[in-house]
Design a protein around this motif. Structure first.
Motif, PDB file in Angstrom:
ATOM      1  N   ASP A 499      46.698  32.780  37.635  1.00  0.00           N
ATOM      2  CA  ASP A 499      45.438  32.793  38.256  1.00  0.00           C
ATOM      3  C   ASP A 499      45.570  32.148  39.737  1.00  0.00           C
ATOM      4  O   ASP A 499      45.500  32.612  40.720  1.00  0.00           O
ATOM      5  CB  ASP A 499      44.111  32.390  37.757  1.00  0.00           C
ATOM      6  CG  ASP A 499      42.991  32.892  38.333  1.00  0.00           C
ATOM      7  OD1 ASP A 499      42.921  33.762  39.099  1.00  0.00           O
ATOM      8  OD2 ASP A 499      41.873  31.977  38.323  1.00  0.00           O
ATOM      9  N   THR A 502      48.340  33.685  41.941  1.00  0.00           N
ATOM     10  CA  THR A 502      48.072  34.844  42.669  1.00  0.00           C
ATOM     11  C   THR A 502      47.231  34.579  43.890  1.00  0.00           C
ATOM     12  O   THR A 502      47.371  35.240  44.937  1.00  0.00           O
ATOM     13  CB  THR A 502      47.142  35.460  41.776  1.00  0.00           C
ATOM     14  OG1 THR A 502      47.889  35.925  40.495  1.00  0.00           O
ATOM     15  CG2 THR A 502      46.586  37.039  42.452  1.00  0.00           C
ATOM     16  N   ILE A 503      45.977  33.565  43.865  1.00  0.00           N
ATOM     17  CA  ILE A 503      45.317  33.337  45.071  1.00  0.00           C
ATOM     18  C   ILE A 503      46.196  32.597  46.010  1.00  0.00           C
ATOM     19  O   ILE A 503      46.021  32.957  47.202  1.00  0.00           O
ATOM     20  CB  ILE A 503      44.152  32.606  44.576  1.00  0.00           C
ATOM     21  CG1 ILE A 503      43.269  32.522  45.878  1.00  0.00           C
ATOM     22  CG2 ILE A 503      44.679  31.286  44.262  1.00  0.00           C
ATOM     23  CD1 ILE A 503      42.476  33.741  46.305  1.00  0.00           C
ATOM     24  N   ARG A 538      36.680  33.594  42.653  1.00  0.00           N
ATOM     25  CA  ARG A 538      37.461  33.239  43.811  1.00  0.00           C
ATOM     26  C   ARG A 538      38.562  33.950  44.555  1.00  0.00           C
ATOM     27  O   ARG A 538      38.325  33.822  45.689  1.00  0.00           O
ATOM     28  CB  ARG A 538      38.645  31.983  42.996  1.00  0.00           C
ATOM     29  CG  ARG A 538      39.358  31.176  44.090  1.00  0.00           C
ATOM     30  CD  ARG A 538      40.451  30.166  43.449  1.00  0.00           C
ATOM     31  NE  ARG A 538      40.982  30.426  42.234  1.00  0.00           N
ATOM     32  CZ  ARG A 538      42.112  29.594  41.429  1.00  0.00           C
ATOM     33  NH1 ARG A 538      42.044  28.531  41.889  1.00  0.00           N
ATOM     34  NH2 ARG A 538      43.006  29.927  40.900  1.00  0.00           N
ATOM     35  N   MET A 539      38.954  35.071  44.013  1.00  0.00           N
ATOM     36  CA  MET A 539      39.614  36.045  44.738  1.00  0.00           C
ATOM     37  C   MET A 539      38.331  37.073  45.549  1.00  0.00           C
ATOM     38  O   MET A 539      38.928  37.165  46.711  1.00  0.00           O
ATOM     39  CB  MET A 539      40.418  36.959  43.920  1.00  0.00           C
ATOM     40  CG  MET A 539      41.484  36.243  43.035  1.00  0.00           C
ATOM     41  SD  MET A 539      42.384  37.498  42.165  1.00  0.00           S
ATOM     42  CE  MET A 539      43.311  38.657  43.151  1.00  0.00           C
ATOM     43  N   TYR A 542      37.443  34.910  48.460  1.00  0.00           N
ATOM     44  CA  TYR A 542      38.377  34.832  49.616  1.00  0.00           C
ATOM     45  C   TYR A 542      38.502  36.154  50.412  1.00  0.00           C
ATOM     46  O   TYR A 542      38.637  35.920  51.445  1.00  0.00           O
ATOM     47  CB  TYR A 542      39.924  34.565  48.906  1.00  0.00           C
ATOM     48  CG  TYR A 542      40.947  34.666  49.842  1.00  0.00           C
ATOM     49  CD1 TYR A 542      41.082  33.515  50.831  1.00  0.00           C
ATOM     50  CD2 TYR A 542      41.901  35.738  50.100  1.00  0.00           C
ATOM     51  CE1 TYR A 542      42.340  33.743  51.951  1.00  0.00           C
ATOM     52  CE2 TYR A 542      42.760  35.645  50.873  1.00  0.00           C
ATOM     53  CZ  TYR A 542      42.929  34.749  51.674  1.00  0.00           C
ATOM     54  OH  TYR A 542      43.940  34.881  52.531  1.00  0.00           O
TER      55      TYR A 542
END
Length: 756
Positions: A499, A502-503, A538-539, A542
């Motif tokens: 995770d 990825t971000i 979170r994604m 963003y």
């Protein structure tokens, strides 16, 4: 408070179809008591169809899978996540080590695009797997539309959306938005929107083989022979050019290929095409004139135009007509949504088509996946690269894909199968392991896909109504799957590490992209601003903050997840705006009006003129149904039997069939018996059976669906009959033979020889 019970009200959007209606959900002590439309939602304004109410039954459905399960023989056992994942790693790694990654196929069902976790984390799993054998429901119903957008505008989600709230003329072909609430055209309460169109003096014209709920609202309805839409659309284009009704100066600096399109249209005069499509030539010319003369107009086609042998050409022709009449990218015409999150920013170096081919039939890859029509043969045909393991995520391909009986038989060749799903259905009953998908009310939600296709610019985040305790969320399951298919045994922190990685990858890519709002910024600074969140939140935060409305991490007043959390009814970001040339991501930076792939297919269209069978089968949809997975909810299945075959009285008479009687329907793929419903709302020579039924097979556990089993129309769809460009199977315009049932016959008998 009432009797010491804790009452709560939650606001969110419905994830069960593309309309994204706002919900007001009342709960007491962890139980849903009541659901109604959210009157403060700026998009749906309190409208809600029956599917929205059904979320209560879906959440509390006793048949819904809530714990991991392993099958031993024909018996299922509940196990821990640890044991289930151990079995999955053993099964998938065994196949990968012996045969390679391409020996694992993945099928993604329709609910994934209604799921924030699915949209964000499935790509991570698919990249980790690295198999070319990726399939989805998209090649069942919508890839032609997306492929046309990819070729013309440079992005598969750059689909021009009817500006339905401002248009004055709406031509609807092979679509039923009153029932679908707009497909690839997100808009709640389409009935109300179309009624508003008429109230302001606008005109609604519907072209469809059935007098649908939408057609009944129309000023004009024209029956059309299934599979002939391209001839009809080309004849409209012919008329526009011949009668000089085009607006060729419009966006002229941003277009390539207009002269080539003119040349192609010359062969399709309305007079020569009228008998082919079943619409009078003067009616065709009048439609062309009306589109051109309207102050603003939108032409829209959907399922009926996509799921036929010229699906990609239909999608292209619709956009060409919108362009040449001056209705592309203008108010009241068709426009491109400006999504708050998920919009593309980088120009194409090439198109995502034909980069590799399927092993057996050599069908080309399209938009990163192979047509599901070739999945069965990839499982059943021996040789290097044969599919030996299968992963399904929220899909039921044994019911919903072409010639599903062949696929069901092919599954017996597998060494291993795992499903992420909430039901023991016709597909998951074949799995070795089932990992439970949470209820929609147990996960957060944001419509990443459908806010890119919306009739208004909308942003709405939904927090979970109920927090999961010991169960994993889908994003955690998908990351766990991604970690366990690797060479090394994953450690306990693998999900968190993936995770985070990825971000960090997304941020690192954007700070180097001069088209990004965070270009040139420090990755560490941005990562620090996101540190209070993880997973999908979170994604999403963003993506929102770097999007067109975002705060761009500048402590401004722009959009962020925090701002959406402070606005639980969602935010209306305004009507659609003109976006050309900004939206154009083709390698030329222009609209490619004559893509070579489609232009080369015109000769096939000419070769098949007049090649229509005596009797054809099409599908249909009901407001209470969404493919196969909602058929276990009593509130949606109550009332009369909806899995019937519509038949015109003329055809009923020639086949000696009575209303409520049983007919045998045969195709080149198979045969079935179905209840007949006689009506003059369908044109002669056409029969209609709804998609997604055929329940009650041995080994399933869906009690309500079993009581409303219906018949599986995909026993009649032949996987070799496809749109030659996109590989999408023909589900509308299937040649059939209809007979009165005089003796019992096996509905699964193969009868292809009768049609060859």
């Amino acid at each position: 408070m009432k009797n010491s019970e804790e009452e709560s009200v939650h606001y969110r959007t419905c994830p069960l179809c593309e309309a994204t209606c706002g919900l007001e959900i009342h709960t007491v002590n962890g139980k849903v008591m009541h659901i109604e439309g959210d009157k403060k939602d700026p998009f749906s304004k309190g409208y809600l169809c029956p599917k929205g109410f059904s979320l209560k039954e879906l959440h509390h459905d006793p048949d819904r899978i809530r714990e991991p399960m392993i099958r031993k023989g024909e018996e299922w056992f509940t196990v821990s996540y640890e044991e289930a994942f151990k079995e999955v790693r053993k099964g998938l790694r065994g196949v990968i080590e012996a045969y390679g990654k391409d020996a694992v196929a993945v099928y993604l069902g329709n609910p994934n695009v209604h799921n924030l976790s699915g949209m964000l984390y499935l790509p991570i799993f698919l990249r980790a797997l690295g198999s070319r054998n990726q399939y989805s429901a998209s090649t069942v119903d919508q890839i032609p539309k997306q492929l046309a957008a990819e070729l013309m505008y440079g992005g598969d989600f750059s689909i021009p959306i009817p500006d339905i709230d401002r248009t004055q003329y709406f031509l609807c072909i092979g679509a039923n938005p009153v029932v679908s609430n707009g497909s690839l055209m997100t808009g709640p309460n389409m009935r109300g929107r179309l009624q508003d169109l008429k109230k302001r003096g606008g005109r609604l014209v519907v072209v469809d083989p059935v007098r649908t709920a939408t057609a009944k609202l129309a000023d004009d309805h024209h029956f059309i022979k299934p599979g002939t839409d391209a001839y009809f659309l080309f004849s409209i284009l012919h008329t526009l050019f011949e009668e000089k009704l085009t607006k060729e100066d419009y966006l002229a600096d941003h277009v390539n290929g207009l002269e080539e399109v003119k040349g192609l249209a010359k062969a399709f005069s309305p007079e020569s095409m009228a008998s082919v499509c079943g619409i009078d030539s003067e009616a065709i010319r009048m439609i062309a004139r009306d589109i051109s003369s309207a102050s603003c107009a939108a032409v829209y086609g959907r399922m009926g135009t996509c799921t036929q042998s010229f699906g990609t050409m239909n999608s292209w022709l619709i956009d060409v007509i919108n362009y040449v009449t001056g209705n592309l990218d203008r108010e009241g015409g068709v426009m491109f949504t400006t999504p708050a999150a998920g919009g593309k920013k980088t120009k194409k170096k090439g198109y995502r088509f034909g980069r590799y081919k399927s092993r057996v039939s050599e069908m080309p890859e399209v938009l990163g996946e192979l047509p599901v029509a070739c999945l069965a043969e990839e499982m059943e045909t021996p040789g290097d690269g044969q599919v030996r393991a299968f992963v399904t995520v929220a899909g039921n391909p044994m019911v919903s894909t072409p010639n599903s009986k062949r696929l069901e038989d092919a599954v017996s060749n597998l060494d291993f199968m795992v499903s992420v799903d909430c039901y023991l259905n016709e597909t998951t009953r074949h799995a070795n392991v089932i990992l439970p998908a949470p209820s929609p009310l147990e996960r957060s939600h944001y419509d990443l896909s459908f806010y890119q296709l919306s009739v208004r610019n909308i942003s709405h985040y939904s927090s979970p109504v109920f927090e999961k305790k010991d169960e994993l969320n889908e994003w955690e399951i998908l990351l766990k799957l991604a970690s366990l298919i690797g060479d090394e045994e994953p450690n306990e922190d693998a999900v968190t590490q993936l995770d985070d990685a990825t971000i960090q990858f997304l941020i690192a890519k954007d700070v180097k992209n001069d088209q990004s709002s965070v270009y040139g910024r420090k990755s560490e600074e941005i990562m620090s601003a996101l540190q209070d969140r993880k997973g999908p939140e979170r994604m999403l935060d963003y993506m929102l903050r770097t999007g067109p409305y975002g705060d761009h991490f500048n402590n401004g007043e722009g959009l962020s997840l925090s701002k959406l959390e402070q606005n639980p009814h969602g935010l209306d970001l305004g009507p659609l705006q003109s976006r050309i040339p900004e939206i154009l991501l083709t390698h030329t930076g222009k609209i490619e009006l004559a893509p070579e792939l489609i232009v080369n297919d015109v000769q096939r269209l000419k070769d098949e003129v007049g090649n229509q069978p005596d009797m054809m089968l099409i599908g249909r949809r009901h407001l209470r149904s969404n493919n196969s997975w909602l058929h276990n909810l009593p509130v949606l299945m109550k009332g009369k039997n909806r899995c019937t075959m519509l038949l015109h009285p003329t055809d009923a008479n020639r086949f000696k069939l009575e209303d409520g009687g049983t007919a045998e329907v045969a195709s080149e793929a198979g045969r079935l018996h179905v209840v007949v419903e006689i009506t003059d709302e369908i044109m002669p020579g056409v029969a209609s059976i709804p998609h997604g039924y055929g329940h009650g097979l041995k080994g399933t556990k869906m009690e309500v669906a079993e009581q409303n089993a219906g018949v599986n129309t995909n026993l009649l769809s032949y996987e070799k009959r496809v749109d030659a460009v996109s590989g999408t199977a023909v589900l509308n315009g299937i040649p059939i033979a209809v007979r009165n049932v005089t003796q019992g016959r096996n509905e699964r008998d193969n009868v292809r020889s009768e049609f060859v």
